[in-house]
Design a protein around this motif. Structure first.
Motif, PDB file in Angstrom:
ATOM      1  N   ILE A  13       0.769  -1.023   0.088  1.00 47.81           N
ATOM      2  CA  ILE A  13      -0.124  -0.075  -0.117  1.00 47.81           C
ATOM      3  C   ILE A  13       0.703   1.232  -0.069  1.00 47.81           C
ATOM      4  O   ILE A  13       0.576   2.186  -0.721  1.00 47.81           O
ATOM      5  CB  ILE A  13      -0.887  -0.026   1.294  1.00 47.81           C
ATOM      6  CG1 ILE A  13      -1.993  -1.286   1.212  1.00 47.81           C
ATOM      7  CG2 ILE A  13      -1.747   1.216   1.182  1.00 47.81           C
ATOM      8  CD1 ILE A  13      -2.656  -1.533  -0.169  1.00 47.81           C
ATOM      9  N   GLU A  17       0.692   4.043  -2.909  1.00 42.83           N
ATOM     10  CA  GLU A  17       0.030   5.442  -2.166  1.00 42.83           C
ATOM     11  C   GLU A  17       1.257   6.391  -2.787  1.00 42.83           C
ATOM     12  O   GLU A  17       0.980   7.600  -3.202  1.00 42.83           O
ATOM     13  CB  GLU A  17      -0.166   5.540  -0.878  1.00 42.83           C
ATOM     14  CG  GLU A  17      -0.527   6.700  -0.041  1.00 42.83           C
ATOM     15  CD  GLU A  17      -1.956   7.461  -0.783  1.00 42.83           C
ATOM     16  OE1 GLU A  17      -1.873   8.689  -0.797  1.00 42.83           O
ATOM     17  OE2 GLU A  17      -2.771   6.522  -1.208  1.00 42.83           O
ATOM     18  N   TRP A 110      -4.915   5.850   0.315  1.00 41.44           N
ATOM     19  CA  TRP A 110      -5.103   4.471   0.236  1.00 41.44           C
ATOM     20  C   TRP A 110      -4.285   3.842   1.523  1.00 41.44           C
ATOM     21  O   TRP A 110      -3.361   4.383   2.046  1.00 41.44           O
ATOM     22  CB  TRP A 110      -4.425   3.767  -0.803  1.00 41.44           C
ATOM     23  CG  TRP A 110      -5.241   4.096  -2.142  1.00 41.44           C
ATOM     24  CD1 TRP A 110      -6.349   4.570  -1.986  1.00 41.44           C
ATOM     25  CD2 TRP A 110      -4.738   4.034  -3.323  1.00 41.44           C
ATOM     26  NE1 TRP A 110      -6.835   4.632  -3.377  1.00 41.44           N
ATOM     27  CE2 TRP A 110      -6.023   4.463  -4.142  1.00 41.44           C
ATOM     28  CE3 TRP A 110      -3.453   3.828  -3.815  1.00 41.44           C
ATOM     29  CZ2 TRP A 110      -5.678   4.681  -5.430  1.00 41.44           C
ATOM     30  CZ3 TRP A 110      -3.560   3.945  -5.384  1.00 41.44           C
ATOM     31  CH2 TRP A 110      -4.389   4.216  -5.957  1.00 41.44           C
ATOM     32  N   THR A 111      -5.169   2.930   2.513  1.00 39.86           N
ATOM     33  CA  THR A 111      -4.520   2.221   3.689  1.00 39.86           C
ATOM     34  C   THR A 111      -5.019   0.847   3.583  1.00 39.86           C
ATOM     35  O   THR A 111      -5.959   0.264   2.731  1.00 39.86           O
ATOM     36  CB  THR A 111      -5.000   2.936   5.021  1.00 39.86           C
ATOM     37  OG1 THR A 111      -6.704   2.495   4.747  1.00 39.86           O
ATOM     38  CG2 THR A 111      -5.093   4.669   4.954  1.00 39.86           C
ATOM     39  N   PRO A 112      -4.112   0.000   4.447  1.00 33.81           N
ATOM     40  CA  PRO A 112      -4.591  -1.385   4.325  1.00 33.81           C
ATOM     41  C   PRO A 112      -5.827  -1.523   4.597  1.00 33.81           C
ATOM     42  O   PRO A 112      -6.817  -2.654   3.994  1.00 33.81           O
ATOM     43  CB  PRO A 112      -3.431  -1.972   5.417  1.00 33.81           C
ATOM     44  CG  PRO A 112      -2.451  -0.919   5.343  1.00 33.81           C
ATOM     45  CD  PRO A 112      -3.015   0.571   5.238  1.00 33.81           C
ATOM     46  N   VAL A 115      -7.956  -0.343   1.042  1.00 32.49           N
ATOM     47  CA  VAL A 115      -7.769  -1.231   0.117  1.00 32.49           C
ATOM     48  C   VAL A 115      -8.145  -2.549   0.010  1.00 32.49           C
ATOM     49  O   VAL A 115      -8.544  -2.919  -1.013  1.00 32.49           O
ATOM     50  CB  VAL A 115      -6.343  -0.938  -0.127  1.00 32.49           C
ATOM     51  CG1 VAL A 115      -5.954  -1.783  -1.492  1.00 32.49           C
ATOM     52  CG2 VAL A 115      -6.127   0.491  -0.615  1.00 32.49           C
TER      53      VAL A 115
END
Length: 124
Positions: A13, A17, A110-112, A115
């Motif tokens: 990620i 990002e 976007w983050t874990p 996403v």
């Protein structure tokens, strides 16, 4: 056994990002499977609906190459290309979009957590 690898997910990620392209409206429904040292990454990438198949495929390939160059593992990719919908307009950063139906509101980082969600991102 299925186990999450938060460090690997964070690394993937972070690469996406930090190297994000404007054309990549959204990435969601990401799943990562490990087979020994080999990875299989499955995800959905939202691209402008008016892109030709070739344009959309080229953008998908850019994302694949980015990950392949930055993740020190053997990787197989299965990316599903989604076309953007009006719900994507508020998060779409394409300033000169010829078919925008709603104003841009905000960039979704976007983050874990987001996403891996199955649904496309929205401004809400």
């Amino acid at each position: 056994m299925d186990e999450q690898d938060p460090e690997l997910l964070n690394q993937i990620i972070k690469v996406l990002e930090e190297n994000r392209r404007t054309e990549w409206v959204d990435v969601h429904n990401m799943k990562i499977q490990q087979f020994g040292a080999h990875l299989h990454i499955d995800a959905h990438i939202t691209l402008p609906w008016y892109y030709s198949f070739r344009d959309a495929h080229n953008e998908m390939e850019k994302m694949i190459l980015l990950l392949a160059e930055n993740i020190n593992r053997s990787i197989e990719f299965n990316f599903h290309m989604d076309d953007c919908k009006p719900i994507s307009c508020p998060i779409c950063q394409i300033a000169e979009c010829p078919v925008r139906e709603k104003d841009f509101e905000k960039r979704v980082t976007w983050t874990p957590e987001n996403v891996t969600n199955t649904e496309k991102h929205t401004a809400e």
